[in-house]
Design an enzyme around this catalytic site. Sequence first.
Site, PDB file in Angstrom:
ATOM      1  CB  THR A 163      -3.137  -8.914   0.919  1.00 57.54           C
ATOM      2  OG1 THR A 163      -4.034  -8.760  -0.194  1.00 57.54           O
ATOM      3  CG2 THR A 163      -2.087  -7.818   0.846  1.00 57.54           C
ATOM      4  CB  SER A 189      -4.523   0.527  -1.961  1.00 57.79           C
ATOM      5  OG  SER A 189      -4.364  -0.517  -0.992  1.00 57.79           O
ATOM      6  CE1 TYR A 229      -4.335  -4.257   4.320  1.00 60.46           C
ATOM      7  CE2 TYR A 229      -5.033  -4.654   2.063  1.00 60.46           C
ATOM      8  CZ  TYR A 229      -4.739  -5.133   3.321  1.00 60.46           C
ATOM      9  OH  TYR A 229      -4.835  -6.469   3.577  1.00 60.46           O
ATOM     10  CG  HIS A 230      -3.201  -3.910  -1.510  1.00 60.43           C
ATOM     11  ND1 HIS A 230      -4.277  -3.121  -1.854  1.00 60.43           N
ATOM     12  CD2 HIS A 230      -3.698  -5.159  -1.333  1.00 60.43           C
ATOM     13  CE1 HIS A 230      -5.371  -3.854  -1.895  1.00 60.43           C
ATOM     14  NE2 HIS A 230      -5.054  -5.100  -1.569  1.00 60.43           N
ATOM     15  CE  LYS A 284      -2.221  -6.911   5.354  1.00 55.96           C
ATOM     16  NZ  LYS A 284      -2.279  -7.754   6.555  1.00 55.96           N
TER      17      LYS A 284
END
Length: 382
Positions: free
Chosen positions: A144, A179, A181-182, A185
Amino acid sequence: MKIIIAGGDGFCGWPTALHFSERGHEVAIIDNCIRREWDKELGTRSLTPIATIQERLAAWKEISGKDVKLYYGDLQDYEFVHHVFEDFEPEAFVHFAEQRSAPYSMIDRDHAVFTQVNNVVGTLNVLFAIKETVPDCHLIKLGTMGEYGTPNIDIEEGYIRIQHKGREDVLPYPKQPFSFYHLSKVHDSHNIMFACKAWGIRATDLNQGVVYGLWTEETRRDERLYNRVDYDGVFGTALNRFCVQAAVGHPLTVYGKGGQTRAFLDIRDTLQCIELAALHPADRGEFRVFNQFTEQFSVLQLAEHVQKVARDLGMDAQIEHLPNPRVEKEEHYYNAVHTKLLDLGLKPHYLSDELIRELIQTAERYRDRVDFDVIRPKVTWR
């Protein structure tokens, strides 16, 4: 080629599987369909009705005459992953099978832990399965652009040349994720880079922007092949969410000032980028990074574009600035390099009034499926 699409029941994975199948590749999907369970957890559903994965694959066989194999299971289960690799022997593994929502990862501790364990462990299992069963397999991993954050310098494609105290080196571009989530990644990227260096794996990390749109050549063919569209405050992304809001008379919800600038691309260009990466694989031992997007917009620019098209359709779309639930800069410099996929032959679909109009009209068609209670953001970063 023999290609596995992990997360092949999802928003990006489903049209990608059909795209490769239509072009004559031997395709298999890995999925445990947990994304559908998250809809139940959050009390929401796709704007468009979506068939079960079994019904989808049967419909594709009926319409195209082509088989797509389904492996139903979880990437966190290494015995399952190892079996799939031994059984199918993929030449390319396209990895969409992660929890992909920043707000979902910020709900609470349990959701943050789940996101990181699910994403990081699943990817590690894939890396070990490649090493142990098909070491020449090309891993195509969806990262991302959010890994980079919003630095006050240009964002390069994965690496940056640094001069420091008279010495020089090419190093991974610094990461400032938005976040949990990031962050997952970023952890994936580091693990894959190490595996390439240590084991000679070939991998392409596709740092994808925000994906918008709905239709692809294959998903248009039958309602049973339709892709999902999310409009809620957890999984809905900016442009798709704005178009649904305009169609049902809900204000377009802009967080804060709306100056947050991000990278965007059409779902059809996601398919192009994956195909270009697969047809031009990384070398053995190479960790290749592409920035996968076509345009940059601020959130407010997107809302104003949707407002204009909606008004051309006779709709009075209002823009509402909400207190920003996220911790992020609302005005900042943003300029990201994205030349490598263009050099490979990407032919972008740029954002148009026509695409926005079609999204709004699709939302009008399914407006009875829209639940106003799930549109506004309820998850805060604080």
